[in-house]
Scaffold this active site. Structure first.
Site, PDB file in Angstrom:
ATOM      1  N   ASN A 203      65.601 -38.682 -15.721  1.00 48.74           N
ATOM      2  CA  ASN A 203      64.931 -39.708 -15.084  1.00 48.74           C
ATOM      3  C   ASN A 203      65.985 -40.736 -14.104  1.00 48.74           C
ATOM      4  OD1 ASN A 203      63.949 -42.809 -14.897  1.00 48.74           O
ATOM      5  ND2 ASN A 203      62.090 -41.692 -15.475  1.00 48.74           N
TER       6      ASN A 203
ATOM      7  N   THR B  63      55.021 -48.491 -16.264  1.00 44.41           N
ATOM      8  CA  THR B  63      54.473 -49.793 -17.224  1.00 44.41           C
ATOM      9  C   THR B  63      53.767 -50.413 -15.760  1.00 44.41           C
ATOM     10  OG1 THR B  63      56.564 -51.021 -16.433  1.00 44.41           O
ATOM     11  CG2 THR B  63      56.228 -49.844 -18.838  1.00 44.41           C
TER      12      THR B  63
ATOM     13  N   GLY C  16      65.328 -53.795 -16.764  1.00 45.14           N
ATOM     14  CA  GLY C  16      66.142 -53.640 -15.592  1.00 45.14           C
ATOM     15  C   GLY C  16      66.908 -52.539 -15.431  1.00 45.14           C
TER      16      GLY C  16
ATOM     17  N   CYS D   8      59.778 -48.308 -11.244  1.00 42.86           N
ATOM     18  CA  CYS D   8      60.436 -49.098 -11.995  1.00 42.86           C
ATOM     19  C   CYS D   8      59.954 -50.717 -11.585  1.00 42.86           C
ATOM     20  CB  CYS D   8      61.615 -49.044 -12.207  1.00 42.86           C
ATOM     21  SG  CYS D   8      62.275 -50.363 -13.347  1.00 42.86           S
TER      22      CYS D   8
ATOM     23  N   LYS E 136      66.946 -42.222 -20.676  1.00 43.44           N
ATOM     24  CA  LYS E 136      67.207 -43.532 -19.930  1.00 43.44           C
ATOM     25  C   LYS E 136      67.167 -43.172 -18.314  1.00 43.44           C
ATOM     26  CE  LYS E 136      66.912 -47.785 -19.262  1.00 43.44           C
ATOM     27  NZ  LYS E 136      65.535 -48.455 -19.307  1.00 43.44           N
TER      28      LYS E 136
ATOM     29  N   ASN F 161      58.465 -55.282 -21.093  1.00 43.48           N
ATOM     30  CA  ASN F 161      59.975 -55.216 -21.073  1.00 43.48           C
ATOM     31  C   ASN F 161      60.504 -55.471 -19.832  1.00 43.48           C
ATOM     32  OD1 ASN F 161      61.464 -52.885 -19.976  1.00 43.48           O
ATOM     33  ND2 ASN F 161      59.436 -52.052 -20.483  1.00 43.48           N
TER      34      ASN F 161
END
Ligand SMILES: Cc1cc2nc3c(=O)[nH]c(=O)nc-3n(C[C@H](O)[C@H](O)[C@H](O)COP(=O)(O)OP(=O)(O)OC[C@H]3O[C@@H](n4cnc5c(N)ncnc54)[C@H](O)[C@@H]3O)c2cc1C
Ligand SMILES: Cc1cc2nc3c(=O)[nH]c(=O)nc-3n(C[C@H](O)[C@H](O)[C@H](O)COP(=O)(O)O)c2cc1C
Ligand code: FES
Lengths: 248, 304
Positions: B99, B192, B72, B129, B45, B69
Site C-alpha cells: 500500500n 475510512t 497519519g 487516506c 501498512k 483512527n
C-alpha cells in the site's frame, strides 16, 4: 496468546472498583509485572479494553479495574463464566534494583502489586487515593512490601495530600536505585521530574487508547523525546521516564 | 469441496480473504495468533517515500460498532520496508500487497518503481487516506487527481496496480472510471469515512487530530453500496472492504461485486477473524452447493 479464561472469583472493592481472578493457564505463568490483558467485553462494545495484570500466581491472573464507561461496566457485571483474553501483552517493568520505590495513584496502583511481588530488592510503596473510601489493595501491599505509605487528597486516611510529598522525603533519604510508577498522567510527570532531580532511574506505565493491543495498528503511540512515536501496547506500556516527551 | 481460489488481476489468490492495510502492520504481530499462510493476501501498512512519525495521540476513538483512527501514515519508509520486512513476509505462501501513499504525483511514481522492482505481488495505490494534510485523499476526491496518480503508477510499475478509493466523495463511480481509464488493473474500496467524536466534559474532540477515519461494522452498509455502484460502473476486479467481520459479511461483499474481501478492524476485536470468516464463507458455499467461490461475485439480484 488468545484464551478463554474462566472467572474463578469476582469481587467489588469500592463503589466503582472491581477485581476479577481468572484461571488463565499459560498466560498466568508468562505474565510479567507491568504487562496487560486485552479483554473482550460484551454488549455493544466493539474494541477490547486494556487492563493491567495486578497479580499472577501459577495459572491464575488477577485484574482490578474501575468502572468508567460501557466496557468496564459490562466487566463489573460479569461475575462468572469466561472472558476472551489476549495476553499477556506489552513490555512491563524491569524490577531490577536493591531498593525499589513504587509510586501509585488511584487505579494506577494495581500493576505495582505484581511488580512488588516480583522484585528481589526491598520495596517501599507510596499509594495515593482521593479519600478513604477509594483505597484499594492496602493489605496486599502491606503483606508484600517492606514499607507502605498511604496518602489521601482529603486526609481521610494516611497522610493528607498527594504522593509527591512522601516521595520527596523518601528520595532525600538517598537509598533508592529505582522508581516504578503508574497513575494519572500529571502524577506520572511529577514523579518522573522528582526522580530525575534525585538522579534515580524511573519507569512509568503509560495509558493510551488502544485498538489491536498487539502492536499492529499504531493507534496507541506515546511520543518520545527524540520524536519517535512508540506503541504503548508493544514497546510499552512501561517506558523509561527520561525518554518520554511530557510536553506534547 | 469448494474451490476458494480467485484469479485477481492475473494473480492467483489461494482464497479471497485478505487483511486490510494499516490494520495488520507487516504481519509480524499476528503470526503468533494464526498461520499467515491461511490468508489470501496481506495489504501492508501504508508506505511513504520517507519515514513518517504520524500524528499525535490520541489516535483512536471508539464509536457505535466502529472506531475512528488518525494514525497519519506512521511507517518506516519504503526502503526500510523493502530491506527489513519484505524478505520476512516472502517466507509465507500469501500474496503481498504493498500500500503506497505519496505527497506528490512524482512520489507515487518513485514508490511504484521501488516496490514493483522489489517484487511485491500487487500495488495498492492509496489515494484516500483522510489523515494526512498533503497528498492522500486530495488525489482521491477528484477525477483529475485519481487519473494523474494512476497514470504515473501505471508507467512506473511492472506488477498489477490496484487503486484504493475514498468513500468521502459524492460520485464514487466517476472516480472509479477515471482510475480504470488511466490503466488501473483493479480497485479496492472503501477506505475510512471521515468522522469525529467529542468528549462532552472537556468539549474537545477525542482525537488529537480532531477528525479521523471511521471503520468497523458500522460502515458495512456504506461499503456494500459503494462496491455495488463501482462494480456496476467499471470492468475491473474489486477488493471489497469496510466493516467485514464474518463469513456472512464476506458473502455479502462478494454478492455486491467484490472478487476479494479484506478484514481490518475486525482483526482488532478477534485476531482469528480472518480465519473464522474464511470458514464461514466455506460453510456458506457448501450449504448452497456452490463449488467455486468466484460464482458469488456480483450475484446480488436487485428488486425490479
Ligand atoms: C496498558 C493499560 C493498562 C490499564 N490498566 C488498567 C487497570 O489495571 N485498571 C483500570 O481500571 N483501568 C486500566 N486501564 C484503563 C482502561 O483501559 C480504561 O479505563 C478502559 O478502557 C475504559 O473503558 P470503558 O468502556 O469503561 O470506557 P469508555 O470511556 O466507554 O471507553 C471508550 C474507549 O476509550 C478507551 N479508553 C477510555 N479511557 C481509557 C484509558 N484511560 N486508557 C486507555 N483507553 C481508554 C476505551 O478502551 C474504549 O476504546 C489501562 C489502560 C491501559 C492503556
Ligand atoms: C488503524 C487503521 C489504519 C489504517 N491505515 C491505512 C493505511 O495505511 N492505508 C490504507 O490504504 N488504509 C488504511 N486503513 C483503512 C483500512 O485499510 C480499511 O480500508 C478500512 O479500515 C475499512 O475496513 P474495516 O472496516 O474492515 O476496518 C486503516 C484503517 C485503520 C482502522
Ligand atoms: S493498539 Fe494497535 S499498535 Fe498499540
Amino acid at each position: 496468546m488468545q484464551r478463554l479464561c474462566d472467572i474463578i472469583h469476582a469481587q467489588q472493592l469500592t463503589d466503582h472498583i472491581y477485581a476479577i481472578t481468572l484461571e488463565a493457564g499459560e498466560l498466568g505463568r508468562l505474565a510479567q509485572p507491568g504487562q496487560f490483558l486485552h479483554v473482550r467485553c460484551g454488549g455493544d462494545v466493539l474494541l477490547r479494553r486494556p487492563i493491567s495484570v495486578c497479580d499472577a500466581e501459577n495459572e491464575t491472573l488477577k485484574i482490578v479495574f474501575e468502572v468508567k464507561g460501557a466496557g468496564t461496566r459490562w466487566l463489573a457485571e460479569k461475575t462468572s463464566g469466561q472472558l476472551d483474553i489476549l495476553g499477556p501483552l506489552g513490555t512491563g517493568f524491569s524490577v531490577e534494583g536493591q531498593h525499589i520505590l513504587l509510586v501509585g495513584g488511584g487505579i494506577g496502583t494495581p500493576p505495582l502489586l505484581y511488580a512488588a511481588r516480583a522484585a528481589k530488592g526491598s520495596t517501599t510503596a507510596i499509594l495515593g487515593f482521593g479519600s478513604r473510601s477509594q483505597v484499594i489493595l492496602q493489605d496486599e501491599f502491606q503483606t508484600i512490601c517492606d514499607n507502605v505509605i498511604l496518602t489521601t487528597d482529603d486526609g481521610s486516611a494516611g497522610e493528607p495530600g498527594q504522593v509527591t510529598g512522601p516521595l520527596e522525603n523518601e528520595l532525600q533519604s538517598g537509598t533508592y536505585d529505582m522508581v516504578l510508577t503508574c497513575g494519572p498522567k500529571p502524577m506520572l510527570r511529577a514523579v518522573a521530574n522528582l526522580a530525575a532531580q534525585y538522579n534515580v532511574p524511573c519507569q512509568v506505565s503509560t495509558e493510551e487508547r488502544m485498538a489491536c493491543g498487539v502492536g499492529a495498528c499504531l493507534g496507541c503511540t506515546v511520543t518520545m523525546r527524540n520524536g519517535d512515536n512508540l506503541r504503548a501496547c508493544a514497546d510499552g506500556p512501561v517506558f523509561d521516564a527520561g525518554e518520554v516527551n511530557w510536553d506534547v | 469441496m469448494c474451490d476458494l481460489r480467485v484469479s485477481f488481476a492475473g494473480i492467483a489468490f489461494a482464497n479471497p480473504i485478505v487483511v486490510a492495510s494499516g490494520t495488520y502492520g507487516f504481519g509480524r504481530e499476528y503470526q503468533e495468533y494464526l498461520d499467515l499462510n491461511e490468508l489470501g493476501g496481506i495489504c501492508v501498512k501504508g508506505l511513504t517515500l520517507h519515514p513518517r512519525a504520524g500524528n499525535l495521540a490520541p489516535r483512536i476513538a471508539e464509536t457505535p460498532m466502529g472506531m475512528l483512527n488518525s494514525v497519519g501514515l506512521q511507517n518506516p519508509g519504503v526502503d526500510a520496508f523493502i530491506r527489513d520486512e519484505l524478505p520476512w513476509l516472502r517466507q509465507f505462501n500469501t500474496k503481498v500487497i504493498a500500500n503506497l501513499s505519496g505527497n506528490t504525483v512524482e512520489e507515487y511514481g518513485i514508490l511504484a518503481q521501488k516496490l514493483s522492482d522489489a517484487g511485491v505481488d500487487l500495488l495498492e495505490v492509496n489515494i484516500s487516506c483522510p489523515n494526512v494534510k498533503e497528498g492522500g485523499i486530495a488525489f482521491g476526491t477528484t477525477v483529475e487527481g485519481a487519473r494523474a496518480v494512476t497514470e504515473m503508477v501505471r508507467r512506473n510499475s511492472t506488477v498489477p496496480i490496484m487503486v484504493k478509493l475514498s468513500p468521502n466523495v459524492t460520485d464514487i463511480a466517476a472516480i472509479a472510471r477515471a482510475a480504470e481509464d488511466a490503466g488501473a488493473d483493479a480497485l479496492s474500496l472503501i477506505n475510512t469515512l471521515l468522522g469525529m467524536r467529542i468528549d462532552i466534559h472537556t468539549r474537545r474532540p477525542i482525537l488529537r487530530n480532531n477528525m479521523g477515519g471511521l471503520s468497523g461494522p458500522a460502515v458495512l452498509p456504506v461499503a456494500l453500496r459503494m462496491v455495488y455502484q463501482v462494480a456496476s460502473a467499471v470492468n475491473l476486479p474489486i477488493l471489497g472492504m469496510g466493516g467485514v467481520a464474518t463469513g456472512a459479511d464476506a458473502v455479502e461483499m462478494m454478492l455486491a461485486g467484490a472478487d476479494l474481501v479484506a478484514l481490518g478492524t475486525a482483526c482488532f476485536v478477534d485476531p482469528l477473524a480472518p480465519l473464522t470468516a474464511k470458514q464461514g464463507l466455506t460453510d456458506y458455499l457448501a450449504r448452497h452447493n456452490i463449488t467455486q467461490v468466484t460464482e458469488l461475485t456480483g450475484k446480488v439480484a436487485l428488486h425490479a
